[in-house]
Design a protein around this motif. Structure first.
Motif, PDB file in Angstrom:
ATOM      1  N   GLN A  19       0.834  -1.196   0.000  1.00 24.07           N
ATOM      2  CA  GLN A  19       0.000   0.000   0.000  1.00 24.07           C
ATOM      3  C   GLN A  19       0.866   1.241   0.000  1.00 24.07           C
ATOM      4  O   GLN A  19       1.903   1.284   0.636  1.00 24.07           O
ATOM      5  CB  GLN A  19      -0.883   0.028   1.248  1.00 24.07           C
ATOM      6  N   THR A  20       0.415   2.264  -0.716  1.00 24.49           N
ATOM      7  CA  THR A  20       1.059   3.559  -0.586  1.00 24.49           C
ATOM      8  C   THR A  20       0.570   4.218   0.688  1.00 24.49           C
ATOM      9  O   THR A  20      -0.396   3.772   1.301  1.00 24.49           O
ATOM     10  CB  THR A  20       0.735   4.468  -1.781  1.00 24.49           C
ATOM     11  N   THR A 110      -2.859  14.852   0.541  1.00 23.38           N
ATOM     12  CA  THR A 110      -3.216  15.200  -0.844  1.00 23.38           C
ATOM     13  C   THR A 110      -2.500  16.441  -1.357  1.00 23.38           C
ATOM     14  O   THR A 110      -2.751  16.864  -2.482  1.00 23.38           O
ATOM     15  CB  THR A 110      -4.739  15.428  -0.958  1.00 23.38           C
ATOM     16  N   GLY A 111      -1.637  17.043  -0.559  1.00 23.53           N
ATOM     17  CA  GLY A 111      -0.958  18.261  -0.978  1.00 23.53           C
ATOM     18  C   GLY A 111       0.168  17.991  -1.960  1.00 23.53           C
ATOM     19  O   GLY A 111       0.442  16.839  -2.323  1.00 23.53           O
ATOM     20  N   PRO A 112       0.854  19.041  -2.384  1.00 26.42           N
ATOM     21  CA  PRO A 112       1.940  18.878  -3.349  1.00 26.42           C
ATOM     22  C   PRO A 112       3.170  18.244  -2.704  1.00 26.42           C
ATOM     23  O   PRO A 112       3.364  18.332  -1.488  1.00 26.42           O
ATOM     24  CB  PRO A 112       2.234  20.327  -3.777  1.00 26.42           C
ATOM     25  N   PRO A 117       1.835  13.400  -1.960  1.00 24.53           N
ATOM     26  CA  PRO A 117       2.172  12.310  -2.886  1.00 24.53           C
ATOM     27  C   PRO A 117       3.034  12.786  -4.047  1.00 24.53           C
ATOM     28  O   PRO A 117       2.908  13.912  -4.508  1.00 24.53           O
ATOM     29  CB  PRO A 117       0.802  11.845  -3.389  1.00 24.53           C
ATOM     30  N   GLY A 118       3.907  11.889  -4.493  1.00 19.97           N
ATOM     31  CA  GLY A 118       4.731  12.189  -5.667  1.00 19.97           C
ATOM     32  C   GLY A 118       6.212  12.241  -5.386  1.00 19.97           C
ATOM     33  O   GLY A 118       7.021  12.139  -6.304  1.00 19.97           O
ATOM     34  N   ARG A 123      11.931  11.090   1.565  1.00 27.90           N
ATOM     35  CA  ARG A 123      11.799  12.556   1.498  1.00 27.90           C
ATOM     36  C   ARG A 123      10.489  12.993   2.153  1.00 27.90           C
ATOM     37  O   ARG A 123      10.426  14.000   2.860  1.00 27.90           O
ATOM     38  CB  ARG A 123      11.830  12.995   0.039  1.00 27.90           C
ATOM     39  N   ARG A 124       9.429  12.236   1.929  1.00 24.68           N
ATOM     40  CA  ARG A 124       8.143  12.574   2.524  1.00 24.68           C
ATOM     41  C   ARG A 124       8.174  12.400   4.044  1.00 24.68           C
ATOM     42  O   ARG A 124       7.549  13.177   4.761  1.00 24.68           O
ATOM     43  CB  ARG A 124       7.036  11.709   1.913  1.00 24.68           C
ATOM     44  N   LEU A 125       8.887  11.377   4.515  1.00 24.63           N
ATOM     45  CA  LEU A 125       9.049  11.219   5.955  1.00 24.63           C
ATOM     46  C   LEU A 125       9.735  12.437   6.563  1.00 24.63           C
ATOM     47  O   LEU A 125       9.324  12.954   7.605  1.00 24.63           O
ATOM     48  CB  LEU A 125       9.875   9.966   6.261  1.00 24.63           C
ATOM     49  N   GLU A 126      10.783  12.901   5.905  1.00 21.76           N
ATOM     50  CA  GLU A 126      11.500  14.075   6.395  1.00 21.76           C
ATOM     51  C   GLU A 126      10.573  15.279   6.480  1.00 21.76           C
ATOM     52  O   GLU A 126      10.517  15.987   7.492  1.00 21.76           O
ATOM     53  CB  GLU A 126      12.685  14.378   5.475  1.00 21.76           C
ATOM     54  N   GLU A 127       9.839  15.515   5.399  1.00 22.50           N
ATOM     55  CA  GLU A 127       8.959  16.685   5.347  1.00 22.50           C
ATOM     56  C   GLU A 127       7.783  16.556   6.313  1.00 22.50           C
ATOM     57  O   GLU A 127       7.327  17.552   6.889  1.00 22.50           O
ATOM     58  CB  GLU A 127       8.440  16.886   3.916  1.00 22.50           C
TER      59      GLU A 127
END
Length: 223
Positions: A19-20, A110-112, A117-118, A123-127
């Protein structure tokens, strides 16, 4: 951050391999803040009146002094009305935080990119951690006042949503190990009581906490 949102059984919280983060965290059992069941127009007006009274009391006395009795008196209703609408004091405080919480949740679901996503999962964990620390710092007083008792602090839907999101990102990143337990380890850094202690009692800056988060993510994901 609705106090009446149904909560998934514990097994549903864990997500599934493949799963994403959005598929896991976006399940209807863990909705965004603000998604409350439709209510009659008179009920909506009463809820707004109670929240306006609560907001005035918070502005005048601070969230730590907000009580259900005081809100009932300020809104000229019975105390039972306030309890029926918000459940308890924590639910009332969460309702006051609803708008900011909804924007925060939408930003990582759902944001940029790189928060939304994307972007690569690490990187998403960091942010995510940086965004969460800033969210906690901005609303520290209300969030502290809304903290449930110790045995219930992992039950509120927003916290479970964050843990589901972290678990899914760790699995997507292929970090290895027990992703759910590692998510709890990461979430421990994103705790408003800890943030309050470190910034207000220990004199640490938010920048130091953000750097600590990036270091923790790197160690857990072996990047």
């Amino acid at each position: 951050m609705s106090p009446v949102t149904p909560i998934a059984p514990p097994d549903d919280e864990q997500g599934h391999p493949g799963q994403t983060a959005e598929q896991a965290a976006g399940q209807p059992l863990l909705p965004l803040a603000g998604q409350t069941p439709p209510m009659r127009a008179d009920a909506a007006r009463n809820r707004t009146r109670l929240l306006e009274a609560a907001a005035r009391l918070v502005a005048e006395r601070g969230p730590e002094h907000l009580t259900m009795e005081a809100v009932a008196a300020a809104a000229s209703v019975g105390k039972g009305t306030v309890f029926r609408r918000f459940g308890d004091r924590g639910g009332l405080l969460m309702a006051l935080l609803d708008h900011s919480e909804r924007l925060y949740q939408e930003s990582f679901l759902t944001g940029p990119p790189p928060l939304g996503p994307g972007a690569p999962p690490v990187r998403r964990l960091e942010e995510f951690g940086i965004a969460t620390l800033r969210h906690l710092a901005a609303h520290r007083a209300l969030l502290l006042a809304a903290e449930p008792e110790a045995c219930r602090r992992f039950e509120p839907p927003p916290r479970r949503l964050a843990l589901t999101h972290l678990t899914a990102l760790l699995r997507e990143a292929g970090s290895g190990g027990d992703a759910e337990l590692l998510a709890h380890t990461l979430a421990g850094h994103l705790d408003v009581a800890l943030l309050h202690h470190l910034t207000q009692r220990r004199g640490m800056t938010l920048e130091r906490l953000e750097a600590g988060w990036l270091d923790l993510v790197a160690r857990i994901t072996r990047t």
